[in-house]
Each structure stands twice: as C-alpha cells, then as structure tokens.
Design a protein around this motif. Structure first.
Motif, PDB file in Angstrom:
ATOM      1  N   TYR A 268       0.770  20.631   7.893  1.00 48.87           N
ATOM      2  CA  TYR A 268      -0.244  20.197   6.984  1.00 48.87           C
ATOM      3  C   TYR A 268      -1.407  20.498   7.462  1.00 48.87           C
ATOM      4  O   TYR A 268      -1.976  19.546   8.630  1.00 48.87           O
ATOM      5  N   LYS A 269      -2.654  21.186   6.915  1.00 51.32           N
ATOM      6  CA  LYS A 269      -3.930  21.283   7.323  1.00 51.32           C
ATOM      7  C   LYS A 269      -4.037  21.319   8.944  1.00 51.32           C
ATOM      8  O   LYS A 269      -5.014  20.562   9.529  1.00 51.32           O
TER       9      LYS A 269
ATOM     10  N   SER B 162       0.777  -1.193  -0.216  1.00 53.12           N
ATOM     11  CA  SER B 162      -0.224   0.068  -0.249  1.00 53.12           C
ATOM     12  C   SER B 162       0.830   1.173   0.040  1.00 53.12           C
ATOM     13  O   SER B 162       0.254   2.401   0.074  1.00 53.12           O
ATOM     14  N   GLU B 163       2.232   1.105   0.229  1.00 56.80           N
ATOM     15  CA  GLU B 163       2.982   2.138   0.078  1.00 56.80           C
ATOM     16  C   GLU B 163       3.545   2.543  -1.098  1.00 56.80           C
ATOM     17  O   GLU B 163       3.913   1.719  -2.027  1.00 56.80           O
ATOM     18  N   LEU B 164       3.263   4.058  -1.622  1.00 53.77           N
ATOM     19  CA  LEU B 164       3.508   4.213  -3.083  1.00 53.77           C
ATOM     20  C   LEU B 164       4.767   4.835  -2.975  1.00 53.77           C
ATOM     21  O   LEU B 164       5.277   5.493  -2.360  1.00 53.77           O
TER      22      LEU B 164
ATOM     23  N   ASP C 265      -4.555  24.488   3.705  1.00 54.80           N
ATOM     24  CA  ASP C 265      -5.701  23.861   2.971  1.00 54.80           C
ATOM     25  C   ASP C 265      -5.224  22.565   2.491  1.00 54.80           C
ATOM     26  O   ASP C 265      -6.045  21.887   1.793  1.00 54.80           O
ATOM     27  N   GLY C 266      -4.092  22.207   2.556  1.00 54.99           N
ATOM     28  CA  GLY C 266      -3.571  20.999   1.932  1.00 54.99           C
ATOM     29  C   GLY C 266      -3.538  20.910   0.506  1.00 54.99           C
ATOM     30  O   GLY C 266      -2.747  20.027  -0.041  1.00 54.99           O
ATOM     31  N   MET C 267      -3.530  22.067  -0.003  1.00 55.29           N
ATOM     32  CA  MET C 267      -3.519  22.091  -1.537  1.00 55.29           C
ATOM     33  C   MET C 267      -2.034  22.173  -2.073  1.00 55.29           C
ATOM     34  O   MET C 267      -1.681  21.506  -3.334  1.00 55.29           O
TER      35      MET C 267
ATOM     36  N   SER D 186       0.418  20.708  -0.547  1.00 49.92           N
ATOM     37  CA  SER D 186       0.993  19.329  -0.643  1.00 49.92           C
ATOM     38  C   SER D 186       0.608  18.602  -1.608  1.00 49.92           C
ATOM     39  O   SER D 186       1.346  17.582  -1.723  1.00 49.92           O
ATOM     40  N   ILE D 187      -0.315  18.780  -2.220  1.00 56.57           N
ATOM     41  CA  ILE D 187      -0.862  17.725  -3.335  1.00 56.57           C
ATOM     42  C   ILE D 187       0.080  17.826  -4.503  1.00 56.57           C
ATOM     43  O   ILE D 187       0.519  16.796  -5.168  1.00 56.57           O
ATOM     44  N   ASN D 188       1.075  18.926  -4.700  1.00 59.83           N
ATOM     45  CA  ASN D 188       2.043  19.050  -5.599  1.00 59.83           C
ATOM     46  C   ASN D 188       2.979  18.121  -5.257  1.00 59.83           C
ATOM     47  O   ASN D 188       4.076  17.958  -6.134  1.00 59.83           O
TER      48      ASN D 188
ATOM     49  N   ASP E  51     -10.042  16.741  -0.767  1.00 56.33           N
ATOM     50  CA  ASP E  51      -9.083  17.828  -1.392  1.00 56.33           C
ATOM     51  C   ASP E  51      -8.777  17.357  -2.785  1.00 56.33           C
ATOM     52  O   ASP E  51      -8.840  18.203  -3.515  1.00 56.33           O
TER      53      ASP E  51
ATOM     54  N   GLY F  80       2.499  15.171  -3.887  1.00 58.26           N
ATOM     55  CA  GLY F  80       2.081  13.854  -3.930  1.00 58.26           C
ATOM     56  C   GLY F  80       1.992  13.088  -2.424  1.00 58.26           C
ATOM     57  O   GLY F  80       2.020  12.018  -2.416  1.00 58.26           O
ATOM     58  N   VAL F  81       1.498  14.225  -1.455  1.00 58.95           N
ATOM     59  CA  VAL F  81       1.478  13.892  -0.089  1.00 58.95           C
ATOM     60  C   VAL F  81       0.029  13.035  -0.138  1.00 58.95           C
ATOM     61  O   VAL F  81      -0.857  13.560  -0.448  1.00 58.95           O
ATOM     62  N   TYR F  82       0.235  12.012   0.599  1.00 62.05           N
ATOM     63  CA  TYR F  82      -1.190  11.362   0.763  1.00 62.05           C
ATOM     64  C   TYR F  82      -1.521  10.729   1.996  1.00 62.05           C
ATOM     65  O   TYR F  82      -2.379  10.139   2.444  1.00 62.05           O
TER      66      TYR F  82
ATOM     67  N   LEU G 236      -8.262  13.492   2.468  1.00 65.89           N
ATOM     68  CA  LEU G 236      -7.451  13.962   1.106  1.00 65.89           C
ATOM     69  C   LEU G 236      -8.166  13.790  -0.262  1.00 65.89           C
ATOM     70  O   LEU G 236      -8.154  14.287  -1.068  1.00 65.89           O
TER      71      LEU G 236
ATOM     72  N   GLN H 179      -7.365   2.401  -0.402  1.00 64.54           N
ATOM     73  CA  GLN H 179      -6.899   2.371  -1.779  1.00 64.54           C
ATOM     74  C   GLN H 179      -7.810   1.565  -2.647  1.00 64.54           C
ATOM     75  O   GLN H 179      -7.393   1.666  -3.859  1.00 64.54           O
TER      76      GLN H 179
ATOM     77  N   ARG I 224       2.345  13.646 -10.138  1.00 63.63           N
ATOM     78  CA  ARG I 224       2.396  13.755  -8.577  1.00 63.63           C
ATOM     79  C   ARG I 224       1.977  12.481  -7.922  1.00 63.63           C
ATOM     80  O   ARG I 224       2.887  12.053  -6.860  1.00 63.63           O
ATOM     81  N   TYR I 225       1.129  11.683  -8.344  1.00 62.33           N
ATOM     82  CA  TYR I 225       0.802  10.460  -7.419  1.00 62.33           C
ATOM     83  C   TYR I 225       1.247   9.183  -8.061  1.00 62.33           C
ATOM     84  O   TYR I 225       1.130   8.073  -7.483  1.00 62.33           O
TER      85      TYR I 225
ATOM     86  N   VAL J 134       6.699   9.646  -7.529  1.00 60.50           N
ATOM     87  CA  VAL J 134       7.224   9.725  -8.885  1.00 60.50           C
ATOM     88  C   VAL J 134       8.077  10.669  -9.061  1.00 60.50           C
ATOM     89  O   VAL J 134       8.704  10.933  -9.948  1.00 60.50           O
TER      90      VAL J 134
END
Lengths: 186, 145
Positions: A107-108, A35-37, A133-135, A137-139, B53, A141-143, B50, B39, B78-79, A40
């Motif tokens: 974060y948030k 499950s750990e990604l 707002d967490g936006m 961190s999306i750059n 978001d 790829g934080v999940y 998330l 997932q 990104r992901y 990229v």
C-alpha cells in the motif's frame, strides 16, 4: 399504599445508577474497540482491484481468489508501517507452518523499500500487487495499514482484521476461521 | 477576430462557473464525510493521508459528473454508514433521532406527576387547639409589654 409507593420512589436513583453501571460495564468487559469499524464487505465478493507488479514477484489479482483450493489471506502492508513489521513474523509462520496462502497488497509504498523488506525479513506472500496511489485499496474499505482479509473458496470476504496480527489474533481469531472454512464442503 | 476573442472569453467564464460549482459540491461533501483515521473530524478538517485520498476520489467523481448521493453511496458501500457524519433517517437509527424527543416527554411526564403529587399533599393546616391559642396569646402579650 401511598407509603409503599414513596418507598419505591426513594429507590429510583439507585435503580438508574445500576442501569448505568450495567451499560458501562458492557463496554469494559467486552473490550470492543469502538474506533474499529466492521467491514461492510463481509460475505461479499472481494472487489475487483488492479494492482501493479513488484519486480520479481508474481502479481496478485482477483483471478487468484476465484476457484481457490482453500481459504486465503489478503494482507495490506507497507514498508513504512511499523505495526506491519511486528506482524511480519506471524505472516511468515502462517505461510510456512500452516500452509496458508497469503496474498499481499503493498500500500502506497516505495517499491525499492518494499523489495528490501521482503529480502531482509522473508517473503510470506504467494503473490503481491502494489497499490501505489492507494486508490485500489479504497475499493476494499481500507482505512489503516495493516489490514488483513480472510477469503473463502468462492472468493468471498469472511473476516477483516484491522491492525497487526499478533500471536493472540493468529491463534484465537485467524486460524480458527481458516480451519472452519477448510472444513466446509469437504 | 473579435468573435474569436468573444468566444474564448465566454468559454472561460462558463468553464470557470462549472469549476466553481464543482468546488462547491466537493466542499459540501467534504463537510458531510468522516475522516476514518481521526474519527471525529470531517474530511474537510483532516489532513490524514487517507482523507487526502478520499478527497481526491470525491473530486474525481464530481468531475465525472456524479451526483452527491451517488458518491455518498459509493463510499458507504465500502466504508459503511459510519463515514457519514450525519446518520441516515432509517429504522435502525430511529432511537438516535427520536431519543431526545422521547426523553423530553419522559421529563415532562415526571414533572407532571411530581407537581400533581405535591399539590395533592398540600393540606390545610389544622386549627390551633385551645391550649396552643392560649400560649400564643401569652407570647404575643409578653412581646408587646
């Protein structure tokens, strides 16, 4: 000849079974968490992000990572995140004992709560930016917080750690990579 | 006055249809994207923070007029490809897409070989020997009487 072939066919279930055993054993032995990604962004420039100030602390921005003297860590954390509290001690140790520059992304979070955590448990961060707002961190790829990135001198991401950094992770994963980066181009 | 009312009316109809199109595009994208926290759920099914978001990111980008592919590319950059619930048709995924067909053919092949072997082994039973013939006759005769 025919008999020999028959003899061979009777072994097929065993052979198939052994192949399956190998297949499953690989997952068991490697202990990779599926499950750990993987990021990229490995070997890519740290993406540009805009963070706000946490009162009383230097603001972390992309400028910090350009032409750095050495490797640094970027840690994404939050006051509401329990694993972050576990990790805090090891961040402090790396900051104080190993002189590693650690940047924080809050974060948030509620800023007052974040400040309280830093007052109470100590501040391992050289500079901190808040991503309310967490936006941003999306750059990256934080999940899931906490996540930690290792950045090299050129501002490239070299490694991403998902989940808290525990003693094992610090000794066996993070510090060796940091030392490797330190030895490059010296 | 009536023209103004008509104009306003038209404006609302058009803006509503744009809104409906945007919602439809967003809905389709939600279904195709994976929530990275839970997932095996899509963004549509997930209420993880998330996922909310990411839904906001998707909606904002649609309102900016970006295409579905552009938005997907943004998220994959990104992901990683993992965020797409349906894997891409690419060389790395060739086994994933063609594997089932491959196994189907292996199945056909094995069945074919098996059936042919069976028909090959099918031999005519040997005719009875004189001795067997006699004993058979004896049994039959006994049963009749």
């Amino acid at each position: 000849m025919k008999n020999k072939l028959k003899y061979f066919y009777s072994y097929t279930p065993l052979i198939v079974f052994l192949i399956l055993v190998l297949f499953f054993a690989r997952q068991l032995i490697l202990k990779e968490d599926p499950s750990e990604l993987p990021s990229v962004l490995i070997d890519e420039k740290f993406p540009s992000i805009i963070l706000s100030e946490l009162e009383g602390y230097k603001v972390f921005s992309n400028k910090n990572l350009i032409n750095a003297n050495g490797p640094s860590l970027v840690n994404i954390w939050s006051s509401w995140c329990v694993p972050c509290k576990v990790e805090h001690e090891y961040l402090m140790s790396m900051s104080n004992n190993d002189n590693i520059i650690i940047y924080g992304i809050n974060y948030k979070d509620n800023k007052a709560e974040a400040l309280k955590v830093l007052d109470l448990n100590g501040n391992p961060f050289y500079a901190i930016g808040a991503d309310q707002d967490g936006m941003q961190s999306i750059n990256l790829g934080v999940y899931g917080v906490p996540e930690t990135f290792i950045i090299d001198r050129d501002g490239n991401i070299r490694y991403r750690h998902v989940g808290p950094i525990l003693e094992y992770d610090m000794e066996k994963i993070i510090l060796p990579i940091i030392n490797k980066i330190k030895q490059e181009r010296l | 006055m009536t023209t103004i009312i008509k104009f306003i009316f038209c404006f609302f109809i058009i803006s509503n249809s744009v809104l409906a199109d945007n919602n439809k595009a967003a809905y389709e994208l939600y279904k195709e994207l994976r929530c990275l926290v839970c997932q095996n759920q899509s963004l549509l099914e997930s209420d993880a923070p998330l996922a909310l978001d990411l839904k906001k990111v998707v909606r904002d980008k649609i309102e900016l007029g970006q295409s579905k592919n552009e938005i997907k590319k943004f998220l994959v950059d990104r992901y990683g490809e993992f965020i797409l619930l349906k894997p891409k048709y690419s060389i790395q995924n060739i086994l994933l897409w063609l594997g089932p067909i491959l196994f189907l053919f292996i199945g056909f092949f094995v069945t074919f070989v098996f059936l042919r072997k069976q028909s090959m082994y099918k031999e005519e039973p040997l005719p009875l020997t004189n001795k067997e013939e006699n004993s058979l006759k004896k049994i039959l005769d006994n049963n009749v009487s």
